[in-house]
Design a protein around this motif. Sequence first.
Motif: not given
Length: 84
Positions: A59-71
């Motif tokens: 829920d803290r991920l601001r931009d779902p399109e950047k999931f891979q780099s966030w992960f």
Amino acid sequence: MTDAELVSRSIAGDRDAFGALAERHRSMARRIATTMVRDAETAREMASEAILQAYLSLDRLRDPEKFQSWFHGIVLNVCRAHLR
């Protein structure tokens, strides 16, 4: 389905969507962890821990399109914490 779509569904409570995200990125997490900790079993544990952390923090991920780099960042942080 894209990562962004899976993230949106996961946030809405779809556990299967998060399972698909986890499976899609599990091998990347293991490669990163293996490079950092140099032990296959520990790397598997670190990858699993990173997946759990991602699930709990989704829920803290601001931009779902950047999931891979966030992960990717989560995997690095889990491994760094282990190495400390």
